[in-house]
Design a protein around this motif. Structure first.
Motif, PDB file in Angstrom:
ATOM      1  N   VAL A 157       0.815  -1.205   0.000  1.00 33.09           N
ATOM      2  CA  VAL A 157       0.000   0.000   0.000  1.00 33.09           C
ATOM      3  C   VAL A 157       0.857   1.267   0.000  1.00 33.09           C
ATOM      4  N   ASN A 158       2.120   1.174   0.376  1.00 29.00           N
ATOM      5  CA  ASN A 158       2.973   2.370   0.403  1.00 29.00           C
ATOM      6  C   ASN A 158       3.876   2.474  -0.819  1.00 29.00           C
ATOM      7  N   VAL A 159       3.476   1.821  -1.914  1.00 28.47           N
ATOM      8  CA  VAL A 159       4.238   1.873  -3.159  1.00 28.47           C
ATOM      9  C   VAL A 159       3.319   2.346  -4.288  1.00 28.47           C
ATOM     10  N   VAL A 160       3.787   3.314  -5.063  1.00 28.79           N
ATOM     11  CA  VAL A 160       3.062   3.692  -6.284  1.00 28.79           C
ATOM     12  C   VAL A 160       2.999   2.462  -7.182  1.00 28.79           C
ATOM     13  N   PRO A 161       1.781   1.989  -7.531  1.00 28.97           N
ATOM     14  CA  PRO A 161       1.661   0.692  -8.225  1.00 28.97           C
ATOM     15  C   PRO A 161       2.261   0.704  -9.627  1.00 28.97           C
ATOM     16  N   ALA A 162       3.061  -0.326  -9.896  1.00 29.63           N
ATOM     17  CA  ALA A 162       3.728  -0.426 -11.190  1.00 29.63           C
ATOM     18  C   ALA A 162       2.954  -1.267 -12.194  1.00 29.63           C
ATOM     19  N   PHE A 163       1.996  -2.059 -11.706  1.00 26.39           N
ATOM     20  CA  PHE A 163       1.264  -2.931 -12.616  1.00 26.39           C
ATOM     21  C   PHE A 163      -0.235  -2.911 -12.283  1.00 26.39           C
ATOM     22  N   ALA A 164      -1.047  -3.038 -13.311  1.00 30.40           N
ATOM     23  CA  ALA A 164      -2.497  -3.161 -13.154  1.00 30.40           C
ATOM     24  C   ALA A 164      -3.044  -3.856 -14.406  1.00 30.40           C
ATOM     25  N   SER A 165      -4.204  -4.443 -14.287  1.00 26.50           N
ATOM     26  CA  SER A 165      -4.794  -5.140 -15.430  1.00 26.50           C
ATOM     27  C   SER A 165      -6.306  -5.138 -15.325  1.00 26.50           C
ATOM     28  N   ALA A 166      -6.950  -5.363 -16.446  1.00 22.88           N
ATOM     29  CA  ALA A 166      -8.406  -5.414 -16.510  1.00 22.88           C
ATOM     30  C   ALA A 166      -8.828  -6.452 -17.538  1.00 22.88           C
ATOM     31  N   GLU A 167      -9.957  -7.100 -17.258  1.00 22.90           N
ATOM     32  CA  GLU A 167     -10.571  -8.044 -18.189  1.00 22.90           C
ATOM     33  C   GLU A 167     -11.845  -7.402 -18.731  1.00 22.90           C
ATOM     34  N   ILE A 168     -11.985  -7.433 -20.046  1.00 25.42           N
ATOM     35  CA  ILE A 168     -13.064  -6.700 -20.710  1.00 25.42           C
ATOM     36  C   ILE A 168     -13.997  -7.672 -21.433  1.00 25.42           C
ATOM     37  N   ASP A 169     -15.287  -7.557 -21.173  1.00 28.25           N
ATOM     38  CA  ASP A 169     -16.318  -8.323 -21.885  1.00 28.25           C
ATOM     39  C   ASP A 169     -16.945  -7.422 -22.943  1.00 28.25           C
ATOM     40  N   VAL A 170     -17.019  -7.913 -24.170  1.00 24.16           N
ATOM     41  CA  VAL A 170     -17.593  -7.161 -25.284  1.00 24.16           C
ATOM     42  C   VAL A 170     -18.779  -7.936 -25.849  1.00 24.16           C
ATOM     43  N   ARG A 171     -19.888  -7.245 -26.096  1.00 22.47           N
ATOM     44  CA  ARG A 171     -21.066  -7.857 -26.732  1.00 22.47           C
ATOM     45  C   ARG A 171     -21.491  -6.983 -27.907  1.00 22.47           C
ATOM     46  N   VAL A 172     -21.654  -7.598 -29.070  1.00 22.11           N
ATOM     47  CA  VAL A 172     -22.008  -6.861 -30.281  1.00 22.11           C
ATOM     48  C   VAL A 172     -23.048  -7.639 -31.071  1.00 22.11           C
ATOM     49  N   SER A 173     -23.896  -6.907 -31.783  1.00 22.81           N
ATOM     50  CA  SER A 173     -24.958  -7.541 -32.561  1.00 22.81           C
ATOM     51  C   SER A 173     -24.567  -7.812 -34.004  1.00 22.81           C
ATOM     52  N   THR A 174     -23.522  -7.138 -34.487  1.00 18.37           N
ATOM     53  CA  THR A 174     -23.102  -7.330 -35.875  1.00 18.37           C
ATOM     54  C   THR A 174     -21.585  -7.444 -35.943  1.00 18.37           C
ATOM     55  N   LEU A 175     -21.123  -8.075 -37.008  1.00 21.20           N
ATOM     56  CA  LEU A 175     -19.689  -8.201 -37.209  1.00 21.20           C
ATOM     57  C   LEU A 175     -19.053  -6.831 -37.444  1.00 21.20           C
ATOM     58  N   ALA A 176     -19.792  -5.926 -38.077  1.00 13.39           N
ATOM     59  CA  ALA A 176     -19.261  -4.582 -38.303  1.00 13.39           C
ATOM     60  C   ALA A 176     -18.973  -3.891 -36.977  1.00 13.39           C
ATOM     61  N   GLU A 177     -19.857  -4.062 -36.009  1.00 17.30           N
ATOM     62  CA  GLU A 177     -19.627  -3.471 -34.690  1.00 17.30           C
ATOM     63  C   GLU A 177     -18.439  -4.130 -33.996  1.00 17.30           C
ATOM     64  N   ALA A 178     -18.290  -5.427 -34.169  1.00 15.21           N
ATOM     65  CA  ALA A 178     -17.142  -6.119 -33.577  1.00 15.21           C
ATOM     66  C   ALA A 178     -15.846  -5.528 -34.097  1.00 15.21           C
ATOM     67  N   GLU A 179     -15.800  -5.246 -35.389  1.00 18.63           N
ATOM     68  CA  GLU A 179     -14.594  -4.681 -35.988  1.00 18.63           C
ATOM     69  C   GLU A 179     -14.360  -3.255 -35.502  1.00 18.63           C
ATOM     70  N   ARG A 180     -15.438  -2.476 -35.354  1.00 16.47           N
ATOM     71  CA  ARG A 180     -15.284  -1.106 -34.852  1.00 16.47           C
ATOM     72  C   ARG A 180     -14.742  -1.106 -33.426  1.00 16.47           C
ATOM     73  N   VAL A 181     -15.306  -1.960 -32.576  1.00 19.20           N
ATOM     74  CA  VAL A 181     -14.861  -2.029 -31.186  1.00 19.20           C
ATOM     75  C   VAL A 181     -13.407  -2.469 -31.109  1.00 19.20           C
ATOM     76  N   ASP A 182     -13.034  -3.445 -31.925  1.00 20.54           N
ATOM     77  CA  ASP A 182     -11.655  -3.922 -31.906  1.00 20.54           C
ATOM     78  C   ASP A 182     -10.686  -2.805 -32.279  1.00 20.54           C
ATOM     79  N   ARG A 183     -11.038  -2.051 -33.307  1.00 20.64           N
ATOM     80  CA  ARG A 183     -10.172  -0.939 -33.714  1.00 20.64           C
ATOM     81  C   ARG A 183     -10.063   0.095 -32.593  1.00 20.64           C
ATOM     82  N   ALA A 184     -11.196   0.395 -31.955  1.00 19.31           N
ATOM     83  CA  ALA A 184     -11.195   1.408 -30.894  1.00 19.31           C
ATOM     84  C   ALA A 184     -10.361   0.961 -29.701  1.00 19.31           C
TER      85      ALA A 184
END
Length: 384
Positions: free
Chosen positions: A251-278
């Protein structure tokens, strides 16, 4: 036997259907327990032969439970045989070994309770029952049937996807008895599912003596979480959810590492590609921090194509012959139907028994829906 007689016939077989379901549910089969899954595959091989399978191939899977591929020829053999119907079910569940101790198989108030009843050992029971019924009544469908039973759907189908897609390319249509929509509606569209991991690297420093020399990976991650959620477009069904985030150490150290797991839901393949690019365009906000993104689309969207719409209309007409009025809709969850639909195969999902509580402690199915939904599947195989 006329189609209208299938419901009363299968209603007379209800006790046998429930007994088969009990056998499947009481054989626990977590997705990552190869021993348990392979033992259930042994039993399923016997059930398939009893239901009239012409052959049952076992596909070895060193990374998990073995898969099964059964064929029901119904007399259609040789090079002139029509393209087969494809039916699919998975026999893995999200429940760990020992769950039966607290969630035993039981029937109360017209409902069957137990781990995996609704998702999807009830649907697996329906397929086995429907095929056995066609054999017992000497009914001859217009097509042979290919039956895939896979062991890893609940963890994203990493080892069965190629098997599913290769089999689907040879088929005329696919039926999947996953849980239906509330009220029994079929699923003609499903969202695609993506899984991404974002890793953030910062610079550690003593938080009391020289915090200005550090760069907080956790603070950077906070900025990124806001940016990630901004990519979503709920108006067209696109959602991004950071479902897990962690980082730091002392707790007394400025954290050097962090991570997140992201769930993505899309209705079309076009949206999947847009989200991936973003997601791949995300850049650090704090000087001295860096980002690493991995992952991608796990299941393509099951879009409601003209071919699937046409198949549904034919299924709706067939269902009327046994007194059922079918409806259709979409859902945010994915299944193996996403794979068959994405390669262009007309696919109907949600043919399982009525119930509720998938992946929840109140998981159950309605007993009286078992013979009716089995009759529906048998009718579709016989009619389409």
């Amino acid at each position: 036997m006329p189609p209208t007689d299938l419901v009363p016939y299968l209603t007379s077989q209800r006790d046998e259907i429930v007994a088969l379901l009990r056998t499947l549910v009481e054989h626990e089969s977590p997705s990552k327990d190869k021993t348990a899954l392979d033992a259930l595959a042994d039993r399923l091989t016997g059930f398939l032969h009893s239901a009239g399978a012409s052959s049952v191939d076992r596909i070895a899977n060193p990374d998990g439970g073995d898969h099964l591929h059964a064929r029901f020829t119904f007399g259609h053999t040789g090079p002139d045989a029509p393209r087969p119907a494809l039916v699919m079910a998975h026999f893995d569940t999200v429940w760990p070994l020992g769950t039966l101790a607290t969630m035993p198989f039981r029937i109360e108030d017209g409902r069957v309770h137990g781990p995996g009843t609704f998702d999807m050992k009830g649907g697996l029971t329906l397929l086995l029952t429907a095929l056995r019924t066609l054999r017992d009544l000497n009914l001859t469908p217009p097509r042979p049937v290919e039956f895939l039973l896979t062991s890893d759907e609940e963890v994203g189908s990493p080892t069965s996807r190629t098997l599913i897609e290769d089999t689907a390319r040879q088929a005329a249509y696919a039926l999947v008895p996953e849980p239906p929509l509330p009220g029994g509606g079929l699923k003609t569209a499903r969202k695609g599912v993506g899984r991404y991991s974002l890793k953030v690297t910062g610079i550690p420093a003593h938080s009391g003596i020289e915090p200005e020399k550090g760069r907080s990976a956790l603070l950077e991650l906070a900025h990124q979480i806001i940016a990630i959620h901004a990519i979503a477009d709920p108006s067209i069904g696109t959602t991004l959810t950071v479902g897990r985030a962690e980082g730091g150490g002392a707790v007394n150290v400025v954290p050097a590492f962090a991570s997140a797991e992201i769930d993505v839901r899309v209705s079309t393949l076009a949206e999947a590609e847009r989200v991936d690019r973003a997601l791949h365009r995300l850049t650090p906000t704090l000087d001295g921090t860096s980002l690493t993104l991995t992952g991608g689309l796990n299941r393509p969207p099951m879009e409601r194509t003209d071919a699937t719409a046409s198949l549904f209309e034919r299924a709706r007409s067939a269902a009327q012959t046994i007194g059922l009025s079918l409806t259709e809709g979409s859902t945010g969850g994915g299944s193996d139907a996403n794979f068959t639909s994405a390669i262009g195969l007309p696919t109907l999902d949600g043919l399982g028994p009525l119930g509720a509580g998938a992946h929840a402690v109140h998981e159950h199915i309605e007993v009286d829906s078992l013979p009716v939904r089995a009759a529906l599947i048998a009718t579709l195989i016989q009619s389409l």
